[in-house]
Enzyme design. Structure first.
Site, PDB file in Angstrom:
ATOM      1  N   ARG A 248     -10.861  -1.781   6.854  1.00 26.16           N
ATOM      2  CA  ARG A 248      -9.937  -2.507   7.743  1.00 26.16           C
ATOM      3  C   ARG A 248      -9.736  -1.773   9.065  1.00 26.16           C
ATOM      4  O   ARG A 248      -9.628  -2.390  10.120  1.00 26.16           O
ATOM      5  CB  ARG A 248      -8.640  -2.864   7.038  1.00 26.16           C
ATOM      6  CG  ARG A 248      -7.714  -1.717   6.679  1.00 26.16           C
ATOM      7  CD  ARG A 248      -6.777  -1.357   7.819  1.00 26.16           C
ATOM      8  NE  ARG A 248      -5.541  -0.807   7.355  1.00 26.16           N
ATOM      9  CZ  ARG A 248      -4.962   0.260   7.871  1.00 26.16           C
ATOM     10  NH1 ARG A 248      -5.537   0.945   8.848  1.00 26.16           N
ATOM     11  NH2 ARG A 248      -3.809   0.668   7.399  1.00 26.16           N
TER      12      ARG A 248
ATOM     13  N   LYS B 261       0.862  -1.198   0.000  1.00 27.66           N
ATOM     14  CA  LYS B 261       0.000   0.000   0.000  1.00 27.66           C
ATOM     15  C   LYS B 261       0.890   1.237   0.000  1.00 27.66           C
ATOM     16  O   LYS B 261       1.896   1.298   0.723  1.00 27.66           O
ATOM     17  CB  LYS B 261      -0.918   0.011   1.225  1.00 27.66           C
ATOM     18  CG  LYS B 261      -1.824   1.265   1.256  1.00 27.66           C
ATOM     19  CD  LYS B 261      -3.056   1.090   2.126  1.00 27.66           C
ATOM     20  CE  LYS B 261      -2.897   1.691   3.469  1.00 27.66           C
ATOM     21  NZ  LYS B 261      -4.176   1.809   4.214  1.00 27.66           N
TER      22      LYS B 261
ATOM     23  N   GLN C 247     -13.984   7.990   8.916  1.00 28.59           N
ATOM     24  CA  GLN C 247     -13.877   6.755   9.699  1.00 28.59           C
ATOM     25  C   GLN C 247     -15.147   6.421  10.481  1.00 28.59           C
ATOM     26  O   GLN C 247     -15.403   5.259  10.792  1.00 28.59           O
ATOM     27  CB  GLN C 247     -12.709   6.875  10.701  1.00 28.59           C
ATOM     28  CG  GLN C 247     -11.422   6.282  10.225  1.00 28.59           C
ATOM     29  CD  GLN C 247     -11.581   4.819   9.849  1.00 28.59           C
ATOM     30  OE1 GLN C 247     -12.234   4.035  10.525  1.00 28.59           O
ATOM     31  NE2 GLN C 247     -11.017   4.447   8.729  1.00 28.59           N
TER      32      GLN C 247
ATOM     33  N   LYS D 265       1.441  13.512  17.416  1.00 32.85           N
ATOM     34  CA  LYS D 265      -0.018  13.589  17.578  1.00 32.85           C
ATOM     35  C   LYS D 265      -0.455  12.770  18.780  1.00 32.85           C
ATOM     36  O   LYS D 265       0.189  11.793  19.151  1.00 32.85           O
ATOM     37  CB  LYS D 265      -0.722  13.080  16.320  1.00 32.85           C
ATOM     38  CG  LYS D 265      -0.442  13.970  15.111  1.00 32.85           C
ATOM     39  CD  LYS D 265      -1.500  13.802  14.052  1.00 32.85           C
ATOM     40  CE  LYS D 265      -1.291  14.787  12.919  1.00 32.85           C
ATOM     41  NZ  LYS D 265      -1.736  16.128  13.237  1.00 32.85           N
TER      42      LYS D 265
ATOM     43  N   ASP E   8     -18.447  15.732  17.327  1.00 32.75           N
ATOM     44  CA  ASP E   8     -17.467  16.158  16.319  1.00 32.75           C
ATOM     45  C   ASP E   8     -17.348  17.676  16.423  1.00 32.75           C
ATOM     46  O   ASP E   8     -18.310  18.363  16.807  1.00 32.75           O
ATOM     47  CB  ASP E   8     -17.931  15.758  14.908  1.00 32.75           C
ATOM     48  CG  ASP E   8     -16.809  15.863  13.882  1.00 32.75           C
ATOM     49  OD1 ASP E   8     -16.313  14.810  13.450  1.00 32.75           O
ATOM     50  OD2 ASP E   8     -16.420  16.998  13.517  1.00 32.75           O
TER      51      ASP E   8
ATOM     52  N   GLY F  31      -7.115   7.672  15.898  1.00 30.00           N
ATOM     53  CA  GLY F  31      -6.757   8.855  15.111  1.00 30.00           C
ATOM     54  C   GLY F  31      -5.275   9.149  14.992  1.00 30.00           C
ATOM     55  O   GLY F  31      -4.829   9.734  14.008  1.00 30.00           O
TER      56      GLY F  31
END
Ligand SMILES: NC(=O)c1ccc[n+]([C@@H]2O[C@H](COP(=O)([O-])OP(=O)(O)OC[C@H]3O[C@@H](n4cnc5c(N)ncnc54)[C@H](O)[C@@H]3O)[C@@H](O)[C@H]2O)c1
Length: 331
Positions: free
Chosen positions: A115, A71, A143, A232, A164, A226
């Protein structure tokens, strides 16, 4: 004899698979990894600083399933503004282990969604309390629906709480859940979601903790989805300190997963990780053993998950003649 090469564009792929068939596939890929029967060199990176871009290369091979693929994912942050293109462009090349031929090139967006959702489903099945009923989702972007569908097939979801930064996205995901007969509430705050749920998914690109330690209660399970890059994080590192922490892969997680920031600051190390999920899936290490534990699953995404999902897509595409066929590139 040379095989034609199948080309699958994003528009050829929507709804190709049922999440109920992807979850066991992903679980099997974890088992294969746990038993040491996969080949998955670490992700490689190519950096394009003058274009604010990076390319990730993810190869994977599952000999028992006779499936291999690579990928490629680019993250080019100026794409939407400068070029009218998505930030993320993902491409999967399926390789025949038999001949080495590329047999299919497909857009990787759909496979990544399926996935990644299924991974959270498997982790929830192996780590959440069996009486978990309320699912919480923070971050209702691309997602969101994949996470919801996968987890509802792995736990008895009786209610969804979702939030959100863009309230309309949370409302849309709540509405979708209701169309599947699951009462859902779009919440204004992350605190409401965290305090009210048994199983939490964080699926935002946040670079600072947005889930506070004091909101997290005994017996919860958290899927940290995430965080995909160095620097992050989504949850307060204090949560990790008092939880059973499971990672998909120590090397990937310590570099780019939820634990990467505390690891880089010397506040967390490998001794704080209970297990890698493949070992639990393969039955080598027990999953949850106490209903009072807080479990945290740090997922960074493994190439082998893309491999098995993409080959399943290819199987459907062959059967239903999806996309288009071109002559082999090497003739
Ligand atoms: N672990 C993995 O294998 C894996 C796989 C795919 C994507 N990801 C990561 O998961 C994250 C989500 O992916 P996506 O494709 O859904 O992205 P997306 O951009 O479609 O959605 C992210 C959502 O999070 C919301 N959000 C951002 N900050 C927030 C905050 N502080 N509070 C609440 N909501 C907030 C945004 O408004 C957006 O709706 C990304 O960081 C992505 O890189 C991880």
């Amino acid at each position: 004899m040379a095989r034609k090469l199948r080309i699958l564009r994003a528009s050829d792929l929507n709804d190709t698979l049922d999440m109920r068939e992807v979850v066991p596939l992903i679980e099997q890929a974890f088992v294969e990894r746990g038993l040491g029967r996969t080949e998955m060199p670490p992700k490689s990176y190519l950096h394009f600083p003058s274009h604010d871009g990076v390319l990730l290369i993810m190869p994977g091979n599952l000999p028992q399933m006779d499936e291999a693929a690579v990928k490629l994912i680019n993250v080019h942050t100026r794409n939407p503004t400068d070029h009218g293109l998505p930030t993320l462009i993902s491409t999967i090349v399926l390789i025949s282990p038999d001949t080495g031929e590329p047999v299919c090139i497909m857009d990787g967006t759909y496979v990544t969604g399926m996935r990644t959702g299924a991974v959270s489903g498997v982790a929830t099945k192996l780590l959440a309390r069996s009486d978990s009923r309320v699912l919480g989702i923070v971050g209702a972007g691309f997602q969101g629906p994949f996470q919801f569908h996968a987890i509802r097939h792995c736990m008895q979801v009786e209610r969804l709480l979702v939030t959100d930064l863009v309230p309309e996205r949370a409302r849309q995901l709540a509405h979708m859940a209701e169309t599947f007969g699951i009462p859902a509430q779009a919440c204004e705050t992350i605190e409401e979601v965290v305090k009210g749920c048994d199983v939490l998914v964080t699926a935002t690109p946040s670079d600072r903790p947005i889930v506070r330690d004091e909101w997290v209660h005994e017996g919860m399970h958290i899927n940290c989805v995430g965080t995909y890059a160095r620097g992050k994080q989504e949850v307060d590192p204090a949560i990790l300190k008092r939880s059973i922490v499971v990672v998909d892969d120590w090397t990937q997680a310590s570099h780019a997963g939820e634990i990467n920031v505390p690891v880089s600051r010397g506040e967390f190390d490998r001794s704080g990780v209970y297990a890698e999920l493949p070992a639990i899936a393969a039955g080598l290490t027990p999953g949850r053993t106490d209903d009072r534990d807080i479990t945290v699953f740090d997922t960074t995404g493994l190439a082998i998950q893309d491999v098995v999902t993409a080959w399943k897509v290819f199987e459907v595409a062959e059967r239903e003649n999806l996309g288009s066929l071109i002559e082999p590139l090497y003739t």
